[in-house]
Design a protein around this motif. Structure first.
Motif, PDB file in Angstrom:
ATOM      1  N   MET A 137       0.838  -1.271   0.045  1.00 59.22           N
ATOM      2  CA  MET A 137       0.047  -0.078  -0.017  1.00 59.22           C
ATOM      3  C   MET A 137       0.736   1.048   0.123  1.00 59.22           C
ATOM      4  N   LYS A 138       0.478   2.306  -0.761  1.00 63.72           N
ATOM      5  CA  LYS A 138       1.268   3.503  -0.590  1.00 63.72           C
ATOM      6  C   LYS A 138       0.776   4.381   0.379  1.00 63.72           C
ATOM      7  N   THR A 139       1.870   5.220   0.929  1.00 64.19           N
ATOM      8  CA  THR A 139       1.611   6.026   2.340  1.00 64.19           C
ATOM      9  C   THR A 139       0.181   6.542   2.112  1.00 64.19           C
ATOM     10  N   TRP A 140      -0.178   7.328   0.914  1.00 59.66           N
ATOM     11  CA  TRP A 140      -1.554   8.017   1.057  1.00 59.66           C
ATOM     12  C   TRP A 140      -2.607   7.093   1.468  1.00 59.66           C
ATOM     13  N   HIS A 141      -2.595   5.849   1.192  1.00 60.40           N
ATOM     14  CA  HIS A 141      -3.523   4.851   1.444  1.00 60.40           C
ATOM     15  C   HIS A 141      -3.651   4.550   2.779  1.00 60.40           C
ATOM     16  N   TYR A 142      -2.689   4.476   3.578  1.00 61.92           N
ATOM     17  CA  TYR A 142      -2.683   4.653   5.082  1.00 61.92           C
ATOM     18  C   TYR A 142      -3.287   5.829   5.636  1.00 61.92           C
ATOM     19  N   ALA A 143      -3.026   6.933   4.988  1.00 61.34           N
ATOM     20  CA  ALA A 143      -3.548   8.378   5.412  1.00 61.34           C
ATOM     21  C   ALA A 143      -4.984   8.106   5.274  1.00 61.34           C
ATOM     22  N   LEU A 144      -5.313   7.773   4.215  1.00 61.90           N
ATOM     23  CA  LEU A 144      -7.003   7.526   3.730  1.00 61.90           C
ATOM     24  C   LEU A 144      -7.690   6.789   4.991  1.00 61.90           C
ATOM     25  N   LEU A 145      -7.015   5.690   5.270  1.00 60.04           N
ATOM     26  CA  LEU A 145      -7.704   4.862   6.311  1.00 60.04           C
ATOM     27  C   LEU A 145      -8.026   5.535   7.525  1.00 60.04           C
ATOM     28  N   VAL A 146      -6.875   6.424   7.846  1.00 64.27           N
ATOM     29  CA  VAL A 146      -6.994   7.135   9.311  1.00 64.27           C
ATOM     30  C   VAL A 146      -8.116   8.254   9.196  1.00 64.27           C
ATOM     31  N   LEU A 147      -8.263   8.756   7.975  1.00 62.90           N
ATOM     32  CA  LEU A 147      -9.241   9.808   7.500  1.00 62.90           C
ATOM     33  C   LEU A 147     -10.493   9.046   7.645  1.00 62.90           C
ATOM     34  N   LEU A 148     -10.871   7.919   7.154  1.00 64.30           N
ATOM     35  CA  LEU A 148     -11.996   7.513   7.069  1.00 64.30           C
ATOM     36  C   LEU A 148     -12.558   6.837   8.632  1.00 64.30           C
ATOM     37  N   GLY A 149     -11.394   6.480   9.552  1.00 61.45           N
ATOM     38  CA  GLY A 149     -11.959   6.326  10.880  1.00 61.45           C
ATOM     39  C   GLY A 149     -12.313   7.435  11.797  1.00 61.45           C
ATOM     40  N   GLY A 150     -11.609   8.761  11.387  1.00 59.98           N
ATOM     41  CA  GLY A 150     -12.343   9.754  11.902  1.00 59.98           C
ATOM     42  C   GLY A 150     -13.752  10.103  11.449  1.00 59.98           C
ATOM     43  N   CYS A 151     -13.943   9.800  10.085  1.00 55.17           N
ATOM     44  CA  CYS A 151     -15.289  10.160   9.566  1.00 55.17           C
ATOM     45  C   CYS A 151     -16.217   9.226  10.206  1.00 55.17           C
ATOM     46  N   CYS A 152     -15.835   7.987  10.667  1.00 55.95           N
ATOM     47  CA  CYS A 152     -16.852   7.175  11.058  1.00 55.95           C
ATOM     48  C   CYS A 152     -17.347   7.537  12.613  1.00 55.95           C
ATOM     49  N   TYR A 153     -16.481   8.083  13.260  1.00 56.49           N
ATOM     50  CA  TYR A 153     -16.837   8.559  14.478  1.00 56.49           C
ATOM     51  C   TYR A 153     -17.704  10.072  14.527  1.00 56.49           C
ATOM     52  N   GLY A 154     -17.409  10.638  13.340  1.00 59.37           N
ATOM     53  CA  GLY A 154     -18.149  12.032  13.223  1.00 59.37           C
ATOM     54  C   GLY A 154     -19.581  11.537  12.869  1.00 59.37           C
ATOM     55  N   ALA A 155     -19.795  10.588  12.186  1.00 61.14           N
ATOM     56  CA  ALA A 155     -21.268   9.837  11.876  1.00 61.14           C
ATOM     57  C   ALA A 155     -21.916   9.431  13.088  1.00 61.14           C
ATOM     58  N   LEU A 156     -21.536   9.279  14.226  1.00 58.25           N
ATOM     59  CA  LEU A 156     -22.196   8.506  15.244  1.00 58.25           C
ATOM     60  C   LEU A 156     -23.016   9.430  15.936  1.00 58.25           C
ATOM     61  N   SER A 157     -23.135  10.680  15.930  1.00 57.66           N
ATOM     62  CA  SER A 157     -23.908  11.795  16.763  1.00 57.66           C
ATOM     63  C   SER A 157     -25.050  11.668  15.956  1.00 57.66           C
ATOM     64  N   THR A 158     -25.262  11.701  14.718  1.00 61.20           N
ATOM     65  CA  THR A 158     -26.202  11.698  13.937  1.00 61.20           C
ATOM     66  C   THR A 158     -27.197  10.466  14.179  1.00 61.20           C
ATOM     67  N   PHE A 159     -26.649   9.362  13.931  1.00 60.71           N
ATOM     68  CA  PHE A 159     -27.200   7.950  14.199  1.00 60.71           C
ATOM     69  C   PHE A 159     -27.846   7.974  15.455  1.00 60.71           C
ATOM     70  N   VAL A 160     -27.201   8.389  16.651  1.00 57.96           N
ATOM     71  CA  VAL A 160     -27.688   8.390  17.977  1.00 57.96           C
ATOM     72  C   VAL A 160     -28.874   9.383  17.918  1.00 57.96           C
ATOM     73  N   LYS A 161     -28.856  10.648  17.325  1.00 52.60           N
ATOM     74  CA  LYS A 161     -30.135  11.414  17.449  1.00 52.60           C
ATOM     75  C   LYS A 161     -31.165  10.920  16.506  1.00 52.60           C
ATOM     76  N   LEU A 162     -31.090  10.334  15.557  1.00 53.57           N
ATOM     77  CA  LEU A 162     -31.939   9.374  14.995  1.00 53.57           C
ATOM     78  C   LEU A 162     -32.692   8.348  15.661  1.00 53.57           C
ATOM     79  N   ALA A 163     -31.876   7.742  16.664  1.00 58.69           N
ATOM     80  CA  ALA A 163     -32.459   6.481  17.514  1.00 58.69           C
ATOM     81  C   ALA A 163     -33.091   7.232  18.307  1.00 58.69           C
ATOM     82  N   TYR A 164     -32.794   8.362  19.177  1.00 62.63           N
ATOM     83  CA  TYR A 164     -33.559   9.074  20.054  1.00 62.63           C
ATOM     84  C   TYR A 164     -34.739   9.658  19.652  1.00 62.63           C
ATOM     85  N   SER A 165     -34.747  10.289  18.515  1.00 63.25           N
ATOM     86  CA  SER A 165     -36.033  10.573  17.710  1.00 63.25           C
ATOM     87  C   SER A 165     -37.203   9.581  17.327  1.00 63.25           C
ATOM     88  N   ALA A 166     -36.417   8.386  17.499  1.00 65.69           N
ATOM     89  CA  ALA A 166     -37.424   7.326  17.164  1.00 65.69           C
ATOM     90  C   ALA A 166     -38.106   6.393  18.467  1.00 65.69           C
TER      91      ALA A 166
END
Length: 304
Positions: free
Chosen positions: A1-30
């Motif tokens: 894997m190229k170096t930027w591939h590893y950087a992309l994996l870390v970036l995606l990991g941060g995006c995953c955490y960022g999406a949590l609050s929205t799904f939690v709020k949707l669950a609360y509204s349900a």
């Protein structure tokens, strides 16, 4: 894997955490409670990670080592409990700001435990981060009406326990295979959640079936993917650039709260997000470039 591939994996990991609050709020509204949401996340996440572990490389561990890894998962469970409690009284875009304080809390931990005094660049970046947090919280635009002391307290506690988990997970049983280690961390987190906030309603099959979709996404995005992505990518991008890349959780959280939840995000809040990201860049960009060059050289040598 190229170096930027590893950087992309870390970036995606941060995006995953960022999406949590929205799904939690949707669950609360349900109509689901905090205990049900957190319990379903760890139940689904633990099942998913152990399913992956069945087909992954494993190492025979002694009971003391297993116990150490399970205990190390306690901060992971506490982070979800505290963060989701903050979401009950704070907007998703505001709650993520408090969780994001792990950046400067991590510097304090580093100073206290490892005697690594922050550099001037780091102190400047922390100052920019604090100013950005004030803007991003919405206090400038709307006053403190959108805030509650309970939500603020839970949010800051989540930042402290998240920082604790980062430090613990990076130093405990480093030679344990990635998936196996993540599975034991997750199990420890699930036990913590089930003891402190028993999701008794999940024992009823109709409730479990209704919340299962939310639990699946929360488990995947908050329990399974980030630890795996960070463990794979961080050694190659280094801690400096890694910190910058994981900050992707902030803009993702704010964007989703605006688009999906229709929460109003003011211009000053967007400015705060930009300042926070800029503060991290100021403190880490120079180091990150050196790290990227270093790992690029190592990767090149390993392929020749």
């Amino acid at each position: 894997m190229k170096t930027w591939h590893y950087a992309l994996l870390v970036l995606l990991g941060g995006c995953c955490y960022g999406a949590l609050s929205t799904f939690v709020k949707l669950a609360y509204s349900a109509g689901f409670t905090s205990a049900e949401v957190t319990g379903s996340q760890f139940l689904m996440g633990t099942l998913l990670i152990w399913l992956v572990a069945l087909f992954s490389k494993k190492k025979k561990l002694t009971m003391p080592k297993i116990g150490k890894l399970l205990i190390s998962g306690i901060p992971l469970g506490l982070t979800s409990l505290f963060y989701y409690q903050s979401l009950q009284s704070l907007n998703a875009s505001l709650a993520i700001i408090f969780l994001f304080q792990f950046v400067w809390i991590g510097s304090l931990f580093e100073w206290f435990f490892y005697k690594k005094k922050p550099t001037m660049g780091k102190l400047i970046s922390i100052g920019i981060l604090v100013i950005g947090s004030i803007f991003a919280s919405g206090i400038i635009a709307e006053g403190s009406g959108e805030m509650s002391w309970q939500g603020t307290l839970w949010g800051m506690l989540s930042a402290i326990t998240y920082t604790t988990f980062i430090f613990v997970s990076s130093s405990v049983e480093k030679d344990t295979p990635v998936v196996q280690k993540s599975a034991l961390f997750t199990t420890g987190g699930m036990i913590t959640v089930f003891i402190l906030s028993p999701p008794t309603q999940l024992l009823h099959l109709p409730v479990l079936m209704e919340i299962a979709p939310y639990g699946f996404y929360l488990g995947l995005l908050g329990v399974v993917l980030p630890p795996l992505l960070f463990t794979i990518g961080m050694p190659y991008v280094g801690p400096g650039l890694g910190t910058i890349l994981t900050s992707s959780e902030l803009p993702i959280a704010v964007i989703l709260s605006s688009l999906v939840l229709s929460e109003q995000v003011s211009a000053s809040q967007w400015l705060g997000v930009i300042l926070i990201l800029g503060g991290i860049v100021v403190g880490n960009l120079k180091i990150s470039k050196k790290k990227m060059k270093k790992y690029a050289v190592l990767e090149k040598e390993s392929t020749t």
